[in-house]
Design a protein around this motif. Structure first.
Motif, PDB file in Angstrom:
ATOM      1  N   MET A 244       0.859  -1.185   0.000  1.00 23.02           N
ATOM      2  CA  MET A 244       0.000   0.000   0.000  1.00 23.02           C
ATOM      3  C   MET A 244       0.895   1.235   0.000  1.00 23.02           C
ATOM      4  O   MET A 244       1.904   1.280   0.715  1.00 23.02           O
ATOM      5  CB  MET A 244      -0.937   0.002   1.212  1.00 23.02           C
ATOM      6  N   ASN A 245       0.512   2.218  -0.801  1.00 16.50           N
ATOM      7  CA  ASN A 245       1.321   3.427  -0.968  1.00 16.50           C
ATOM      8  C   ASN A 245       0.432   4.646  -0.727  1.00 16.50           C
ATOM      9  O   ASN A 245      -0.282   5.106  -1.613  1.00 16.50           O
ATOM     10  CB  ASN A 245       1.920   3.458  -2.373  1.00 16.50           C
ATOM     11  N   GLY A 246       0.493   5.162   0.507  1.00 15.32           N
ATOM     12  CA  GLY A 246      -0.327   6.309   0.856  1.00 15.32           C
ATOM     13  C   GLY A 246       0.169   7.619   0.288  1.00 15.32           C
ATOM     14  O   GLY A 246      -0.560   8.617   0.316  1.00 15.32           O
ATOM     15  N   ALA A 247       1.388   7.634  -0.242  1.00 17.44           N
ATOM     16  CA  ALA A 247       1.917   8.862  -0.845  1.00 17.44           C
ATOM     17  C   ALA A 247       1.313   9.073  -2.225  1.00 17.44           C
ATOM     18  O   ALA A 247       0.607  10.055  -2.465  1.00 17.44           O
ATOM     19  CB  ALA A 247       3.444   8.786  -0.921  1.00 17.44           C
ATOM     20  N   GLN A 248       1.581   8.139  -3.145  1.00 16.05           N
ATOM     21  CA  GLN A 248       1.071   8.291  -4.502  1.00 16.05           C
ATOM     22  C   GLN A 248      -0.442   8.104  -4.575  1.00 16.05           C
ATOM     23  O   GLN A 248      -1.101   8.717  -5.408  1.00 16.05           O
ATOM     24  CB  GLN A 248       1.772   7.297  -5.431  1.00 16.05           C
ATOM     25  N   ASN A 249      -0.997   7.261  -3.707  1.00 15.48           N
ATOM     26  CA  ASN A 249      -2.438   7.018  -3.751  1.00 15.48           C
ATOM     27  C   ASN A 249      -3.227   7.923  -2.811  1.00 15.48           C
ATOM     28  O   ASN A 249      -4.455   7.836  -2.749  1.00 15.48           O
ATOM     29  CB  ASN A 249      -2.743   5.551  -3.453  1.00 15.48           C
TER      30      ASN A 249
ATOM     31  N   ALA B  66      -7.823   2.086   4.802  1.00 13.48           N
ATOM     32  CA  ALA B  66      -6.695   1.158   4.794  1.00 13.48           C
ATOM     33  C   ALA B  66      -6.905  -0.077   5.650  1.00 13.48           C
ATOM     34  O   ALA B  66      -6.512  -1.188   5.276  1.00 13.48           O
ATOM     35  CB  ALA B  66      -5.423   1.887   5.240  1.00 13.48           C
ATOM     36  N   MET B  67      -7.501   0.089   6.821  1.00  8.43           N
ATOM     37  CA  MET B  67      -7.565  -1.004   7.781  1.00  8.43           C
ATOM     38  C   MET B  67      -8.316  -2.241   7.277  1.00  8.43           C
ATOM     39  O   MET B  67      -7.924  -3.370   7.619  1.00  8.43           O
ATOM     40  CB  MET B  67      -8.145  -0.528   9.103  1.00  8.43           C
ATOM     41  N   PRO B  68      -9.394  -2.119   6.497  1.00 11.33           N
ATOM     42  CA  PRO B  68     -10.030  -3.344   6.003  1.00 11.33           C
ATOM     43  C   PRO B  68      -9.072  -4.242   5.208  1.00 11.33           C
ATOM     44  O   PRO B  68      -9.097  -5.468   5.355  1.00 11.33           O
ATOM     45  CB  PRO B  68     -11.175  -2.823   5.131  1.00 11.33           C
ATOM     46  N   VAL B  69      -8.228  -3.623   4.387  1.00  9.32           N
ATOM     47  CA  VAL B  69      -7.241  -4.406   3.631  1.00  9.32           C
ATOM     48  C   VAL B  69      -6.207  -5.014   4.577  1.00  9.32           C
ATOM     49  O   VAL B  69      -5.847  -6.191   4.468  1.00  9.32           O
ATOM     50  CB  VAL B  69      -6.554  -3.524   2.570  1.00  9.32           C
ATOM     51  N   ILE B  70      -5.704  -4.204   5.522  1.00  4.75           N
ATOM     52  CA  ILE B  70      -4.680  -4.681   6.454  1.00  4.75           C
ATOM     53  C   ILE B  70      -5.234  -5.815   7.317  1.00  4.75           C
ATOM     54  O   ILE B  70      -4.553  -6.826   7.554  1.00  4.75           O
ATOM     55  CB  ILE B  70      -4.183  -3.511   7.321  1.00  4.75           C
ATOM     56  N   GLU B  71      -6.457  -5.668   7.781  1.00  6.56           N
ATOM     57  CA  GLU B  71      -7.064  -6.712   8.611  1.00  6.56           C
ATOM     58  C   GLU B  71      -7.211  -8.016   7.837  1.00  6.56           C
ATOM     59  O   GLU B  71      -6.977  -9.108   8.384  1.00  6.56           O
ATOM     60  CB  GLU B  71      -8.420  -6.231   9.135  1.00  6.56           C
ATOM     61  N   TYR B  72      -7.607  -7.920   6.569  1.00  5.73           N
ATOM     62  CA  TYR B  72      -7.687  -9.142   5.761  1.00  5.73           C
ATOM     63  C   TYR B  72      -6.300  -9.759   5.611  1.00  5.73           C
ATOM     64  O   TYR B  72      -6.128 -10.978   5.780  1.00  5.73           O
ATOM     65  CB  TYR B  72      -8.271  -8.845   4.379  1.00  5.73           C
TER      66      TYR B  72
ATOM     67  N   ALA C  17       1.998 -10.449  14.456  1.00  6.42           N
ATOM     68  CA  ALA C  17       2.349 -11.687  13.767  1.00  6.42           C
ATOM     69  C   ALA C  17       2.562 -11.482  12.269  1.00  6.42           C
ATOM     70  O   ALA C  17       3.054 -12.390  11.587  1.00  6.42           O
ATOM     71  CB  ALA C  17       1.261 -12.741  13.991  1.00  6.42           C
ATOM     72  N   MET C  18       2.186 -10.327  11.745  1.00 10.87           N
ATOM     73  CA  MET C  18       2.306 -10.063  10.315  1.00 10.87           C
ATOM     74  C   MET C  18       3.662  -9.438  10.014  1.00 10.87           C
ATOM     75  O   MET C  18       4.036  -8.425  10.600  1.00 10.87           O
ATOM     76  CB  MET C  18       1.183  -9.131   9.836  1.00 10.87           C
ATOM     77  N   GLN C  19       4.403 -10.048   9.103  1.00 10.32           N
ATOM     78  CA  GLN C  19       5.680  -9.490   8.681  1.00 10.32           C
ATOM     79  C   GLN C  19       5.440  -8.319   7.734  1.00 10.32           C
ATOM     80  O   GLN C  19       4.619  -8.402   6.823  1.00 10.32           O
ATOM     81  CB  GLN C  19       6.531 -10.554   7.987  1.00 10.32           C
TER      82      GLN C  19
END
Length: 274
Positions: free
Chosen positions: A104-109, A119-125, A159-161
């Motif tokens: 995910m790129n919060g700068a360009q997007n 963002a969090m729905p994607v991160i949670e998945y 736990a997520m790398q």
């Protein structure tokens, strides 16, 4: 006997269509890898940042199918295209394409990387998949991609790398020190040191250890063969040969579960190779 170093570039972009003066296809990326002596590359899309489509991530997927020994596929999710669309595309990247993770790129997007609605729905998945995430962390958009936002994510999902791409660089005034601090506190974060100045990069290696920092070029925004030469000049005399091997490729190989190269080669074989 001399150690063989496998070079894995931790930050490369390709594009199926021209998206700017420096966009490149998979064929050009492979040409640059050959010139730089790079064995493999983490590859994500250089999307038309205002219009990410399914074809964009599919292009990276096709590159991994055509060149499985060279290209390590990573997806791209832009919630400004619609949160449900971003989730659907993320699932496709993981479940259908088998990518190593999603970036995910919060700068360009143009979004806050810890935004609870975008963002969090994607991160949670992603936290449920066992795969990695990568985040652009740069001085080019400090509000959207500040290191403290990544630290929040890393603590929420220990736990997520996670790859910290650019280490707060991508701008002359970087957040290198803040990124070092967050990486010290969050053992699930690994730095990809692309487009960051040499002094903070070397400080990261000395402070965090060679197992927490990876080489990356940000191709095509930088020239891969020049970035490899920069790393060689930076690390020679500063770290051991084993530590250099970790930074230049073995850290990513470990995180991705890749088969390592043989560890040594004899002087006679070196002469033949040369």
């Amino acid at each position: 006997m001399s150690k063989i170093i496998m070079i894995i570039d931790g930050d490369t972009h390709i594009s199926p269509l021209p998206t700017g003066g420096n966009s490149i296809t998979i064929d050009e990326l492979l040409r640059r890898m050959d010139r730089a002596g790079v064995d493999k590359a983490i590859t994500w899309i250089q999307p038309p940042y205002w219009r990410l489509t399914e074809d964009s991530n599919r292009y990276v997927y096709q590159a991994t199918k055509d060149h499985p020994d060279r290209i390590l596929g990573f997806g791209w999710a832009d919630p400004n295209c619609g949160v449900q669309y971003a989730l659907d595309e993320t699932r496709r990247c993981i479940e259908e394409y088998g990518f190593y993770g999603v970036k995910m790129n919060g700068a360009q997007n143009d979004f806050f990387i810890d935004d609870p609605k975008l963002a969090m729905p994607v991160i949670e998945y992603m936290a449920t998949t066992g795969k990695m995430m990568a985040f652009h962390i740069g001085g080019d958009s400090p509000e959207h991609t500040h290191p403290f936002r990544l630290a929040k994510i890393a603590r929420l999902f220990p736990a997520m790398q996670i790859f910290n791409v650019h280490m707060g660089g991508a701008h002359f005034h970087d957040f290198g020190n803040a990124c070092i601090e967050l990486t010290q506190e969050c053992p699930n974060v690994t730095i990809i040191g692309s487009v960051i100045r040499c002094q903070p990069l070397l400080k990261a290696v000395k402070t965090l250890g060679a197992n927490r920092v990876c080489y990356g070029s940000d191709t095509p925004f930088e020239l891969m063969h020049v970035e490899v030469a920069k790393y060689n000049a930076l690390l020679d005399g500063e770290v051991t040969e084993d530590e250099k091997a970790l930074i230049m490729g073995e850290n990513i190989a470990r995180l991705f579960g890749l088969t390592p190269l043989p560890t040594t080669v004899s002087a006679d074989v070196q002469t033949v190779i040369a």
